[in-house]
Design a protein around this motif. Structure first.
Motif, mmCIF file in Angstrom:
data_model
loop_
_atom_site.group_PDB
_atom_site.id
_atom_site.type_symbol
_atom_site.label_atom_id
_atom_site.label_comp_id
_atom_site.label_asym_id
_atom_site.label_seq_id
_atom_site.Cartn_x
_atom_site.Cartn_y
_atom_site.Cartn_z
ATOM 1 N N PHE A 8 0.834 -1.338 0.129
ATOM 2 C CA PHE A 8 0.105 0.015 -0.142
ATOM 3 C C PHE A 8 0.940 1.361 -0.148
ATOM 4 C CE2 PHE A 8 -3.194 -2.715 2.224
ATOM 5 C CZ PHE A 8 -4.254 -2.903 0.779
ATOM 6 N N GLU A 9 1.935 1.245 0.652
ATOM 7 C CA GLU A 9 2.912 2.545 0.477
ATOM 8 C C GLU A 9 3.311 2.867 -0.993
ATOM 9 O OE1 GLU A 9 5.168 1.895 4.828
ATOM 10 O OE2 GLU A 9 6.229 1.300 3.186
ATOM 11 N N ARG A 10 3.471 1.630 -1.685
ATOM 12 C CA ARG A 10 3.858 1.992 -3.182
ATOM 13 C C ARG A 10 2.603 2.697 -3.931
ATOM 14 N NH1 ARG A 10 6.481 -2.694 -2.255
ATOM 15 N NH2 ARG A 10 4.933 -4.210 -2.885
ATOM 16 N N PHE A 11 1.484 2.413 -3.432
ATOM 17 C CA PHE A 11 0.451 3.054 -4.003
ATOM 18 C C PHE A 11 0.241 4.569 -3.572
ATOM 19 C CE2 PHE A 11 -4.130 4.571 -3.297
ATOM 20 C CZ PHE A 11 -4.727 4.319 -4.403
ATOM 21 N N PHE A 12 0.450 4.643 -2.303
ATOM 22 C CA PHE A 12 0.408 6.150 -2.029
ATOM 23 C C PHE A 12 1.463 6.931 -2.678
ATOM 24 C CE2 PHE A 12 -1.897 4.327 1.707
ATOM 25 C CZ PHE A 12 -3.216 5.122 1.385
ATOM 26 N N ASN A 13 2.910 6.254 -2.687
ATOM 27 C CA ASN A 13 3.938 7.015 -2.952
ATOM 28 C C ASN A 13 3.881 7.294 -4.496
ATOM 29 O OD1 ASN A 13 5.147 7.560 -0.395
ATOM 30 N ND2 ASN A 13 6.024 5.494 -0.752
ATOM 31 N N ASN A 14 3.216 6.151 -5.380
ATOM 32 C CA ASN A 14 3.453 6.225 -6.657
ATOM 33 C C ASN A 14 2.140 6.651 -7.437
ATOM 34 O OD1 ASN A 14 5.603 4.785 -6.535
ATOM 35 N ND2 ASN A 14 5.075 3.063 -7.297
ATOM 36 N N VAL A 15 0.938 6.568 -6.966
ATOM 37 C CA VAL A 15 -0.235 7.193 -7.354
ATOM 38 C C VAL A 15 -0.816 8.144 -6.724
ATOM 39 C CG1 VAL A 15 -2.791 6.427 -7.757
ATOM 40 C CG2 VAL A 15 -0.886 4.879 -8.040
ATOM 41 N N ILE A 16 -1.109 8.340 -5.267
ATOM 42 C CA ILE A 16 -1.651 9.448 -4.608
ATOM 43 C C ILE A 16 -0.883 10.508 -4.713
ATOM 44 C CG2 ILE A 16 -2.673 10.094 -2.512
ATOM 45 C CD1 ILE A 16 -4.349 8.049 -4.045
ATOM 46 N N SER A 17 0.597 10.467 -4.706
ATOM 47 C CA SER A 17 1.542 11.649 -4.491
ATOM 48 C C SER A 17 1.021 12.432 -5.952
ATOM 49 C CB SER A 17 2.774 10.968 -4.593
ATOM 50 O OG SER A 17 3.257 10.333 -5.779
ATOM 51 N N GLN A 18 0.709 11.924 -7.041
ATOM 52 C CA GLN A 18 0.198 12.758 -8.140
ATOM 53 C C GLN A 18 -0.816 13.768 -8.077
ATOM 54 O OE1 GLN A 18 0.770 10.960 -12.148
ATOM 55 N NE2 GLN A 18 1.395 9.012 -11.010
ATOM 56 N N TYR A 19 -1.659 13.158 -6.771
ATOM 57 C CA TYR A 19 -2.785 14.318 -6.514
ATOM 58 C C TYR A 19 -2.262 15.453 -5.819
ATOM 59 C CZ TYR A 19 -5.892 10.540 -8.369
ATOM 60 O OH TYR A 19 -6.504 9.745 -9.598
ATOM 61 N N VAL A 20 -1.300 15.112 -5.067
ATOM 62 C CA VAL A 20 -0.609 16.144 -4.598
ATOM 63 C C VAL A 20 -0.026 17.597 -5.402
ATOM 64 C CG1 VAL A 20 1.460 17.221 -2.854
ATOM 65 C CG2 VAL A 20 0.242 14.885 -2.427
ATOM 66 N N THR A 21 0.590 16.863 -6.435
ATOM 67 C CA THR A 21 1.099 17.883 -7.620
ATOM 68 C C THR A 21 -0.262 18.533 -7.945
ATOM 69 O OG1 THR A 21 2.869 16.314 -7.930
ATOM 70 C CG2 THR A 21 2.251 17.961 -9.840
ATOM 71 N N TYR A 22 -1.444 17.875 -8.443
ATOM 72 C CA TYR A 22 -2.561 18.373 -9.036
ATOM 73 C C TYR A 22 -3.316 19.465 -8.208
ATOM 74 C CZ TYR A 22 -7.209 18.639 -11.226
ATOM 75 O OH TYR A 22 -8.360 19.348 -11.681
ATOM 76 N N LEU A 23 -3.321 19.041 -6.842
ATOM 77 C CA LEU A 23 -4.127 19.875 -5.804
ATOM 78 C C LEU A 23 -3.156 20.919 -5.204
ATOM 79 C CD1 LEU A 23 -6.339 17.102 -4.149
ATOM 80 C CD2 LEU A 23 -7.130 18.931 -5.748
ATOM 81 N N GLY A 24 -1.927 20.579 -5.418
ATOM 82 C CA GLY A 24 -0.838 21.647 -4.721
ATOM 83 C C GLY A 24 -1.086 21.692 -3.001
ATOM 84 N N THR A 25 -1.512 20.565 -2.725
ATOM 85 C CA THR A 25 -1.309 20.128 -0.958
ATOM 86 C C THR A 25 -1.582 18.855 -0.756
ATOM 87 O OG1 THR A 25 -2.741 20.883 0.959
ATOM 88 C CG2 THR A 25 -3.904 20.573 -1.082
ATOM 89 N N ARG A 26 -1.198 18.579 0.350
ATOM 90 C CA ARG A 26 -1.195 17.019 0.962
ATOM 91 C C ARG A 26 -2.489 17.178 2.001
ATOM 92 N NH1 ARG A 26 3.533 14.057 0.025
ATOM 93 N NH2 ARG A 26 2.997 12.379 1.566
ATOM 94 N N GLU A 27 -3.156 17.990 2.121
ATOM 95 C CA GLU A 27 -4.426 18.114 3.200
ATOM 96 C C GLU A 27 -5.592 17.833 2.516
ATOM 97 O OE1 GLU A 27 -3.468 18.832 6.263
ATOM 98 O OE2 GLU A 27 -1.427 18.941 5.510
ATOM 99 N N PHE A 28 -5.628 16.481 2.243
ATOM 100 C CA PHE A 28 -6.898 15.959 1.712
ATOM 101 C C PHE A 28 -6.970 14.606 2.231
ATOM 102 C CE2 PHE A 28 -3.773 15.679 -1.727
ATOM 103 C CZ PHE A 28 -3.758 14.240 -2.106
ATOM 104 N N LYS A 29 -8.342 14.012 2.336
ATOM 105 C CA LYS A 29 -8.286 12.836 2.795
ATOM 106 C C LYS A 29 -8.634 11.707 1.531
ATOM 107 C CE LYS A 29 -10.469 13.132 7.257
ATOM 108 N NZ LYS A 29 -9.377 12.459 7.967
#
Length: 279
Positions: A224-245
């Motif tokens: 699951f860590e690979r999922f967060f690091n490889n996939v969800i990290s791209q939403y940080v770039t899109y949204l400009g923040t890590r403050e989302f669930k």
């Protein structure tokens, strides 16, 4: 009355609801994937399977005012065709919508709110949902090239780790005894038989049964860590923040919730709602 469908390639679950939200009836038919089935086969499922089931539950086709179909393979390109087939069976429905299973998952998880929604089942998918539709998504790429977090990739990587001696020897002995699979059987199922992804995902219950072994649980957390690091990290770039669930639907997310939440904490993300199924 509203007819809602959650469809995969194997099975479609249907629910009829009153406008008030009360469930009237739930039935299941074979799966409807417009990439795999031609028009005649889809109409046969609707006319010969679904409608008689509804009739057996005192639901006539004329009483259906709205149809919402969410399915695997129901891309924007396939949407007009699928909607046309549904309209031909539910003539009185004023609203007929056929959309992707990803949008269905997002609406189930978030309603009219914005957020990141994910599917973790046999495969994986994710999107940023703007409260009405999918605004951004990361390509899942399938279980050979991607699908981090999915059951298929979990099974694939588990087999790799087990036969390369990452786990205690007892894991391999127990696996071969309980499943009757050895390396030769696995190689045949993965490389010579169809639906290798389903076979690999079918190993998830065995993995779950051995979470009490530290190495197995750490393997799942790393998965699951690979999922967060490889996939969800791209939403940080899109949204400009890590403050989302991040919200999840699917059997893998549901049954491995503890390990999923640990992985999210380890990678600096926050998990919100987890549903077993979108319906």
């Amino acid at each position: 009355m509203k007819l809602i469908a959650d469809s995969g390639s194997t099975k479609t679950d249907w629910v009829v609801r009153h406008g008030s939200g009360a469930d009237v009836v739930k039935v299941s038919t074979e799966g409807i994937n417009p990439y795999h089935l031609d028009d005649d086969r889809i109409k046969s499922v609707l006319e010969s399977l679904l409608i008689p089931m509804l009739s057996d539950n005192n639901i006539g086709v004329d009483s259906i005012d709205e149809v919402r179909f969410y399915g695997a393979g129901c891309s924007e390109a396939m949407r007009p065709r699928m909607e046309s087939l549904l309209k031909s069976c539910f003539l009185n429905a004023e609203v007929v919508e056929a959309r992707s299973d990803m949008l269905g998952a997002a609406r189930a998880l978030l309603g009219n709110d914005r957020g990141v929604a994910c599917i973790l089942g046999t495969g994986s998918n994710s999107c940023y949902y703007d409260g009405q539709d999918i605004a951004f998504g990361v390509s899942p790429m399938g279980y050979i090239l991607g699908d981090e977090g999915s059951g298929a990739v979990m099974g694939r990587d588990f087999i790799n780790a087990m036969y390369r001696c990452t786990f205690p020897e007892e894991i391999q002995r127990s696996f071969e005894s309980e499943t009757c699979y050895d390396q030769s059987v696995i190689i045949n199922k993965v490389y010579r038989e169809p639906m290798a992804n389903r076979f690999l995902a079918s190993l998830a219950p065995f993995i779950h049964d051995y979470l009490h072994i530290a190495e197995v649980e750490q393997f799942v957390i790393g998965h699951f860590e690979r999922f967060f690091n490889n996939v969800i990290s791209q939403y940080v770039t899109y949204l400009g923040t890590r403050e989302f669930k991040i919200h999840f639907v699917g059997s893998i997310a549901y049954h491995f919730e503890s390990q999923l939440r640990t992985a999210s904490n380890n990678t600096g993300f926050s998990v919100g709602k987890i549903l077993k199924t979108p319906l």
